[in-house]
Design an enzyme around this catalytic site. Structure first.
Site: not given
Length: 612
Positions: A349, A378
């Site tokens: 993330d 990400e």
């Protein structure tokens, strides 16, 4: 004095060879053409912004291109990451600068009076991405919203002061106070047992990788505010069901990837423990906490650095030795524990907020524990030249990520099918990524049309199923790893969070969309040319997007008409003895005449043609 014409095209193999990103040690030949004899210099800027100017060698007049040719060879043996370049042409005492086009997309350049845009060469060490990931299809699951595997839909271990929806197909909502803070988290009751019970359904979509949004203990429905990295959230299940899920998925030829949220924890966690809900001594409670140095306090304890200012997500110092040991370096660290329990990789993330050193240490550990494991980041922009937190990032140079989220591709696909851009601009933007990304990573990008952070793709396309099909055709037939966000294949709609996180509509699927997804995803899963073939764009002199995917003797041609009107195209260089099959239309065959095929494309029609 006649004006001088200058030309360089980084996509033209005569002018830059080899094309695109190169491995360390590769010699890159750069040429530039000019209409008049002159002096030409190339300016080279390295990863650390050090710049040097070198005079290019005059090769002589080339009658074929009707230009003077100048050449320089760049030896990348001692280079790292990126080299940028532009040219200075001195003609009759006048200096002319020539660089990349104004959008820095590569290809044909232009002249400048000052501050030229530079061309990019990406230099990397050639690390291989596991084939099971690179050649697969991903299915993303937001666990609470996918399926409740308990009998009669019993919600597993509901949390205190939470809101449980009365019906599975209720629309999601947030319960907030006057300041906009969420005061009661909402749940549908999806769990890991539900994922396990739907494995055969997921496999029917041609899927090889299941990516789970965070599953660790946390007060929220989304789990991006981790409470305990060592424990599956009790609403989702436990370690035993996780191990069973991974094992049964692998038996069906699928692997599980977990979401790692390591730039911050939850404030309601055993590490911070702001509300005293854990038995631990949290950083918020005491300076003597073993976790105190994980966080950055401005005025202890009430003022602390938080992710994007959200007080329920205090940022961590990822390079704190204790944190590094806990998450990565220790025996049975968080990374190691879940890999050994069955996970095959991690999706990081907000990778931009993780230091490069942290990602490198994590990648090394992951490969030690599971050589065939994958690490995905990400990243919302071009990951090859990303600049964040005052430094250039090193994602794609070989020692960090195996894959990145391909938001740039998502944007141009959606823009194309909505006619915001034409096919030539689509190709120009696409070729920029192809030029900048190392080939191994270009074929490993996570190619999304939507996920938990975006509006549902069908909603973006105003519920136009024809446009949805065009977008998915392009997604499924380009290099990279296509991702299906749970429910997209069933026709789920929804705007921004929380509406993009509706529950899967079991029994109420849009059968037309589901049948289409099942067909095209299985074509993708079965055709080697679509998984690993080269790509070559075709020019039809109209707004039909066309490209070939080629590997060995296999060729698949994809044509997509994004326009409202009918279009006719011809495919050339097809042998009269070839058989041409339409893979999406029950194996319809086309007749080859005079080494070409005539095709009529209706409004918003597509063809996926296999040439045998």
């Amino acid at each position: 004095m006649d004006d001088i014409q200058i030309f360089h095209d980084s996509h033209n193999i005569q002018l830059r060879n080899p094309f695109g990103a190169v491995t360390i040690g590769t010699k890159v030949r750069i040429r530039i053409w000019t209409s008049k004899k002159c002096s030409v210099y190339i300016n080279l800027i390295n990863f650390y912004n050090n710049q040097v100017e070198v005079q290019m060698n005059e090769i002589g007049w080339n009658g074929y291109v009707n230009s003077w040719v100048y050449e320089n060879e760049i030896d990348t043996s001692n280079c790292f990451g990126l080299i940028y370049y532009y040219f200075r042409v001195n003609y009759c005492g006048r200096n002319i600068l020539y660089g990349n086009n104004i959008e820095s997309l590569g290809g044909e350049g232009q002249t400048y009076f000052n501050d030229p845009k530079s061309y990019q060469i990406t230099i990397y060490s050639n690390e291989k991405v596991p084939n099971w990931y690179k050649k697969g299809i991903i299915y993303q699951i937001f666990v609470d919203r996918f399926f409740n595997g308990n009998k009669e839909g019993k919600v597993l271990n509901p949390k205190k002061n939470t809101f449980i929806y009365g019906k599975w197909d209720d629309d999601p909502m947030y319960i907030k106070d006057e300041q906009g803070n969420i005061v009661r988290w909402d749940f549908y009751g999806g769990n890991l047992l539900g994922v396990k019970k739907k494995l055969k359904y997921i496999k029917s979509l041609g899927v090889s990788t299941i990516y789970l949004n965070p599953i660790f203990d946390s007060p929220s429905c989304h789990k991006y505010d981790t409470g305990d990295y060592e424990k599956i959230d009790p609403m989702f299940g436990d370690e035993e069901i996780f191990k069973e899920l991974c094992s049964e998925a692998e038996d069906l030829g699928m692997r599980i990837i977990l979401d790692g949220v390591f730039s911050h924890t939850g404030s309601d966690s055993k590490y911070f423990n702001k509300f005293g809900n854990y038995d631990s001594l949290g950083a918020y409670q005491s300076l003597e906490s073993p976790y105190y140095r994980w966080y950055r306090f401005n005025d202890y304890p009430k003022l602390y650095e938080a992710w994007w200012g959200f007080s329920n997500m205090p940022n961590v110092d990822e390079l704190n030795p204790s944190y590094l040991d806990y998450i990565i370096r220790n025996n049975n660290s968080i990374i190691e524990k879940w890999l050994k329990l069955g996970a095959s990789g991690w999706r990081l993330d907000v990778a931009d907020e993780l230091p490069d050193e942290f990602i490198k240490i994590l990648k090394k550990k992951l490969k030690e524990v599971k050589a065939e494991g994958v690490l995905i980041g990400e990243v919302w922009e071009d990951a090859s030249n990303k600049y964040s937190y005052n430094r250039r990032r090193e994602y794609l140079f070989g020692s960090e990520l195996d894959s990145v989220t391909n938001y740039p591709l998502r944007q141009i696909i959606l823009d194309l099918v909505r006619n915001y851009i034409g096919n030539r601009y689509f190709i120009k933007k696409y070729m920029s990524l192809k030029e900048n990304y190392p080939k191994e990573y270009f074929y490993s990008t996570m190619n999304i049309l939507g996920n938990h952070d975006t509006e549902r793709v069908l909603t973006i396309l105003n519920n136009n199923i024809s446009l949805l099909k065009l977008a998915v055709v392009i997604q499924m037939t380009l290099p990279g790893v296509p991702l299906i966000y749970y429910g997209d294949e069933a026709g789920l709609t929804g705007g921004k969070d929380p509406y993009n996180r509706k529950a899967y509509p079991w029994g109420k699927e849009n059968k037309d969309i589901l049948n289409f997804y099942t067909k095209i995803s299985n074509i993708r899963a079965s055709e080697e040319a679509l998984k690993s073939g080269e790509i070559k764009f075709l020019d039809f002199n109209n707004e039909v997007l066309g490209y070939e995917r080629l590997i060995g003797n296999e060729k698949i041609v994809v044509v997509v008409n994004t326009m409202e009107k009918k279009e006719n195209i011809s495919l050339y260089d097809v042998n009269d003895g070839n058989t041409v099959i339409d893979l999406m239309s029950n194996d319809k065959r086309y007749e080859v005449k005079n080494s070409q095929i005539e095709i009529e494309l209706k409004s918003h029609e597509y063809k996926i043609l296999k040439i045998l």
